[in-house]
Design a protein around this motif. Structure first.
Motif, short mmCIF file in Angstrom:
data_model
loop_
_atom_site.label_atom_id
_atom_site.label_comp_id
_atom_site.label_asym_id
_atom_site.label_seq_id
_atom_site.Cartn_x
_atom_site.Cartn_y
_atom_site.Cartn_z
N ASP A 69 4.47 -2.82 6.70
CA ASP A 69 3.87 -2.41 5.43
C ASP A 69 2.59 -3.23 5.17
O ASP A 69 2.58 -4.46 5.30
CB ASP A 69 4.85 -2.64 4.26
CG ASP A 69 5.94 -1.58 4.22
OD1 ASP A 69 5.78 -0.54 4.88
OD2 ASP A 69 6.96 -1.82 3.54
N GLN A 80 0.81 -1.22 0.00
CA GLN A 80 0.00 0.00 0.00
C GLN A 80 0.84 1.27 0.00
O GLN A 80 0.51 2.24 -0.68
CB GLN A 80 -0.93 -0.01 1.22
CG GLN A 80 -1.95 1.11 1.21
CD GLN A 80 -2.89 1.04 2.40
OE1 GLN A 80 -2.45 0.89 3.53
NE2 GLN A 80 -4.19 1.14 2.15
N SER A 81 1.95 1.29 0.73
CA SER A 81 2.71 2.52 0.91
C SER A 81 3.46 2.94 -0.35
O SER A 81 3.54 4.13 -0.68
CB SER A 81 3.71 2.35 2.06
OG SER A 81 4.60 1.28 1.79
N ASN A 82 4.02 1.99 -1.09
CA ASN A 82 4.82 2.34 -2.27
C ASN A 82 4.26 1.80 -3.57
O ASN A 82 4.86 1.98 -4.63
CB ASN A 82 6.27 1.86 -2.08
CG ASN A 82 6.34 0.37 -1.77
OD1 ASN A 82 5.50 -0.41 -2.21
ND2 ASN A 82 7.36 -0.01 -0.98
N ARG A 83 3.11 1.11 -3.52
CA ARG A 83 2.39 0.59 -4.69
C ARG A 83 3.17 -0.49 -5.42
O ARG A 83 2.84 -0.85 -6.56
CB ARG A 83 2.02 1.70 -5.67
CG ARG A 83 1.52 2.99 -5.04
CD ARG A 83 0.44 2.76 -4.04
NE ARG A 83 -0.82 2.32 -4.64
CZ ARG A 83 -1.89 1.95 -3.95
NH1 ARG A 83 -1.84 1.94 -2.63
NH2 ARG A 83 -2.99 1.57 -4.56
N SER A 142 -0.14 -7.76 6.68
CA SER A 142 0.97 -6.80 6.77
C SER A 142 2.28 -7.56 6.88
O SER A 142 2.33 -8.71 7.34
CB SER A 142 0.79 -5.88 7.99
OG SER A 142 0.72 -6.64 9.18
N THR A 192 -8.39 1.31 -3.04
CA THR A 192 -7.28 1.89 -3.79
C THR A 192 -7.73 2.58 -5.07
O THR A 192 -6.91 3.14 -5.79
CB THR A 192 -6.27 0.78 -4.17
OG1 THR A 192 -6.94 -0.20 -4.96
CG2 THR A 192 -5.70 0.12 -2.93
#
Length: 295
Positions: A219, A188-191, A238, A277
């Motif tokens: 993450d 999610q954080s950096n795709r 996660s 998203t």
């Protein structure tokens, strides 16, 4: 011969005894402490005293024994009643805890349904496989309820698997942890994208992530929707462990398996979901999530 009649001395003797008692009382009252009647009284008292002690002690012992038996009986009855009450309270407490956990899981499911705007159907787990090579669960809804192979299944903490086969009133779900399972995923954080695969040890591994992407514990990992096998943007888990660094070809990324560690009993079979998203959504009824389809 004339018959002799018995001499009636009873009344005379009684009268004499009364006179003697009266005289004795008068003399006892008038004589001093050293008088003959007082001396006789003291002697008789001295003889009787040793005999009174054991009698009183025996009587007291009998009374104490009876009281002790009564107390023991009462204590045993009280203890038995308290044990029964304790067992009942423990049973009620266990039931209350079961209801609390059930309510908490259902609340989490409803929250996920609202967050992801899920259109689906709730189901109850009625069977589990014990084979590490084939990690599946069985649900109590099937084709008659609109369930089809390939649909995503979510527990109260995220995605748990995908419908593998369907009967009229039941279906089999292949869990994410199954060694044959694979789901297209993104961080999610950096795709960054990759594939989450199951394993024989029951862990989830995030693979095929670009070598230059930095991955850290904590993450969040979501379904990417690529390949159409899972709805897009649903929570997988996660990152809990990273062995190696970016650029390391042998880097291993371990992902938490969500509800699989919580012993879930209720799930949602997802027909449609918006995800979190944006972008295009997976169809939810496409190819299966096996390694061959996702690889």
């Amino acid at each position: 011969m004339r018959e002799r009649r018995p001499l009636r001395i009873g009344p005379i003797l009684c009268a004499l005894l009364v006179v003697v008692c009266v005289l004795a009382v008068v003399v006892y009252q008038r004589e001093g402490a050293t008088g003959p009647l007082h001396s006789v009284q003291a002697t008789v008292a001295g003889i009787i005293a040793p005999l009174q002690g054991p009698g009183e002690a025996a009587s007291g012992a009998v009374d104490d024994l009876g009281q002790a038996q009564a107390d023991a009986s009462a204590s045993e009855e009280t203890l038995s009643a308290l044990k029964q009450q304790n067992a009942e309270l423990r049973n009620l407490l266990a039931q209350a805890e079961e209801y609390r956990l059930k309510a908490q899981d259902l609340e989490n499911l409803l929250n996920l349904k609202d967050i992801y705007e899920i259109e689906g159907m709730g189901a109850h787990v009625i069977g589990r496989s014990t084979d590490s090579w084939n990690q599946t669960i069985t649900l109590d809804i099937g084709e008659s309820s609109g369930v089809k192979p390939g649909l995503t299944v979510m527990g109260s903490y995220g995605v748990v698997g995908q419908v593998a086969s369907v009967a009229d009133r039941s279906c089999t779900v292949r869990l994410l942890t199954d060694p044959q399972s694979g789901v297209a995923a993104l961080i999610q954080s950096n795709r960054a994208e990759g594939i989450v695969r199951g394993s024989l040890d029951g862990l989830l591994y995030l693979e095929n992530v670009a070598a230059d992407v930095t991955v850290e514990p904590g993450d969040v990992v979501l379904t990417s929707g690529l390949g159409g096998s899972y709805q897009r943007g649903l929570l997988i888990g996660s990152v809990v462990k990273v062995e190696g660094r970016a650029g390391d070809a042998t880097r291993t990324i371990v992902v938490s398996p969500n509800d699989i560690t919580h012993g879930y009993e209720d799930v949602i079979v997802v027909f449609e979901a918006s995800g979190d998203t944006g972008g295009d959504e997976g169809s939810g009824d496409g190819a299966s999530g096996d390694k061959g389809a996702e690889g």
